[in-house]
Design a protein around this motif. Structure first.
Motif, short mmCIF file in Angstrom:
data_model
loop_
_atom_site.label_atom_id
_atom_site.label_comp_id
_atom_site.label_asym_id
_atom_site.label_seq_id
_atom_site.Cartn_x
_atom_site.Cartn_y
_atom_site.Cartn_z
N GLY A 9 0.81 -1.22 0.00
CA GLY A 9 0.00 0.00 0.00
C GLY A 9 0.84 1.26 0.00
N ASP A 10 2.12 1.14 0.40
CA ASP A 10 3.02 2.30 0.35
C ASP A 10 3.29 2.68 -1.10
N THR A 11 3.63 3.94 -1.30
CA THR A 11 3.89 4.44 -2.66
C THR A 11 5.38 4.50 -2.93
N ILE A 12 5.76 3.97 -4.08
CA ILE A 12 7.13 4.03 -4.58
C ILE A 12 7.14 4.97 -5.78
N GLY A 13 7.98 5.99 -5.72
CA GLY A 13 8.14 6.90 -6.84
C GLY A 13 9.26 6.41 -7.74
N ILE A 14 9.07 6.55 -9.03
CA ILE A 14 10.08 6.08 -9.98
C ILE A 14 10.42 7.21 -10.95
N ALA A 15 11.72 7.49 -11.04
CA ALA A 15 12.22 8.53 -11.95
C ALA A 15 13.37 7.96 -12.76
N SER A 16 13.71 8.66 -13.81
CA SER A 16 14.85 8.28 -14.64
C SER A 16 15.79 9.48 -14.69
N PRO A 17 16.82 9.50 -13.82
CA PRO A 17 17.69 10.67 -13.71
C PRO A 17 18.66 10.85 -14.87
N SER A 18 18.80 9.85 -15.71
CA SER A 18 19.70 10.05 -16.85
C SER A 18 19.28 9.21 -18.05
N LYS A 19 19.44 7.94 -17.95
CA LYS A 19 19.25 7.04 -19.08
C LYS A 19 17.78 6.95 -19.52
N ASN A 45 8.30 12.76 -16.48
CA ASN A 45 9.11 12.59 -17.68
C ASN A 45 9.81 11.23 -17.76
N LEU A 46 9.27 10.24 -17.05
CA LEU A 46 9.93 8.94 -16.99
C LEU A 46 10.22 8.38 -18.38
N TYR A 47 9.28 8.50 -19.28
CA TYR A 47 9.45 7.90 -20.61
C TYR A 47 9.82 8.93 -21.68
N ALA A 48 10.20 10.13 -21.27
CA ALA A 48 10.59 11.15 -22.25
C ALA A 48 11.89 10.75 -22.93
N ASP A 49 12.11 11.29 -24.11
CA ASP A 49 13.33 11.00 -24.87
C ASP A 49 13.94 12.30 -25.35
N SER A 50 15.09 12.61 -24.82
CA SER A 50 15.81 13.81 -25.22
C SER A 50 17.23 13.41 -25.60
N TRP A 51 17.41 13.00 -26.85
CA TRP A 51 18.72 12.60 -27.36
C TRP A 51 19.32 11.45 -26.56
N GLY A 52 18.48 10.47 -26.23
CA GLY A 52 18.95 9.29 -25.51
C GLY A 52 18.91 9.43 -24.00
N TYR A 53 18.57 10.61 -23.52
CA TYR A 53 18.40 10.82 -22.08
C TYR A 53 16.91 10.95 -21.79
N LYS A 72 3.47 11.25 0.19
CA LYS A 72 2.97 9.89 0.01
C LYS A 72 4.08 8.94 -0.46
N VAL A 73 5.11 9.47 -1.10
CA VAL A 73 6.18 8.63 -1.64
C VAL A 73 7.11 8.22 -0.50
N LYS A 74 7.21 6.90 -0.29
CA LYS A 74 8.04 6.36 0.80
C LYS A 74 9.42 5.94 0.31
N LEU A 75 9.56 5.71 -0.99
CA LEU A 75 10.83 5.25 -1.58
C LEU A 75 10.89 5.77 -3.01
N ILE A 76 12.07 6.18 -3.43
CA ILE A 76 12.28 6.60 -4.82
C ILE A 76 13.24 5.60 -5.45
N LEU A 77 12.81 5.03 -6.55
CA LEU A 77 13.67 4.15 -7.34
C LEU A 77 14.02 4.86 -8.63
N PHE A 78 15.21 4.59 -9.11
CA PHE A 78 15.63 5.14 -10.39
C PHE A 78 15.63 4.01 -11.43
N SER A 79 15.11 4.31 -12.60
CA SER A 79 14.99 3.30 -13.64
C SER A 79 16.33 2.88 -14.21
N GLY A 80 17.33 3.68 -14.04
CA GLY A 80 18.67 3.38 -14.55
C GLY A 80 19.48 4.65 -14.64
N GLY A 81 20.73 4.49 -14.90
CA GLY A 81 21.57 5.66 -15.10
C GLY A 81 22.26 6.18 -13.89
#
Length: 81
Positions: A9-19, A45-53, A72-81
C-alpha cells in the motif's frame, strides 16, 4: 535515523535521472512492484526521450524534486543511469 519498513500500500516513486527507459522495457518491473502490493507514482518525464536521455536536465531534476517533496512517496527508485 532509520527508515521505516515498506508495507503493501506504500507508494514508490520512480524517476529516470539520466538514461532513457522505454515503457515496454520497464513494464515487468512495474508489474512486479504492483504484485507485491505497492502503489506506483511515475515521474512526469519517466518515458521522455531527449537525445537518448530521459528528458532535459531541468525536467529530470524537477521529477526527482517532485517525488522527494511528495509526502505519500516512501521510496524513490531510479529506472537506470
Amino acid at each position: 535515523m532509520i527508515a521505516e519498513k515498506l508495507r503493501p500500500g506504500d507508494t514508490i516513486g520512480i524517476a529516470s535521472p539520466s538514461k532513457l527507459v522505454t515503457k515496454e522495457a520497464f513494464e515487468p518491473t512495474l508489474k512486479a512492484l504492483q504484485a507485491l502490493g505497492f502503489c506506483i507514482k511515475l515521474a512526469n518525464n519517466l518515458y521522455a526521450d531527449s537525445w537518448g536521455y530521459a528528458a532535459s536536465d531541468t525536467e529530470r531534476a524537477d521529477d526527482i524534486n517532485q517525488l522527494i517533496h511528495d509526502d505519500k512517496v516512501k521510496l524513490i527508485l531510479f529506472s537506470g543511469g
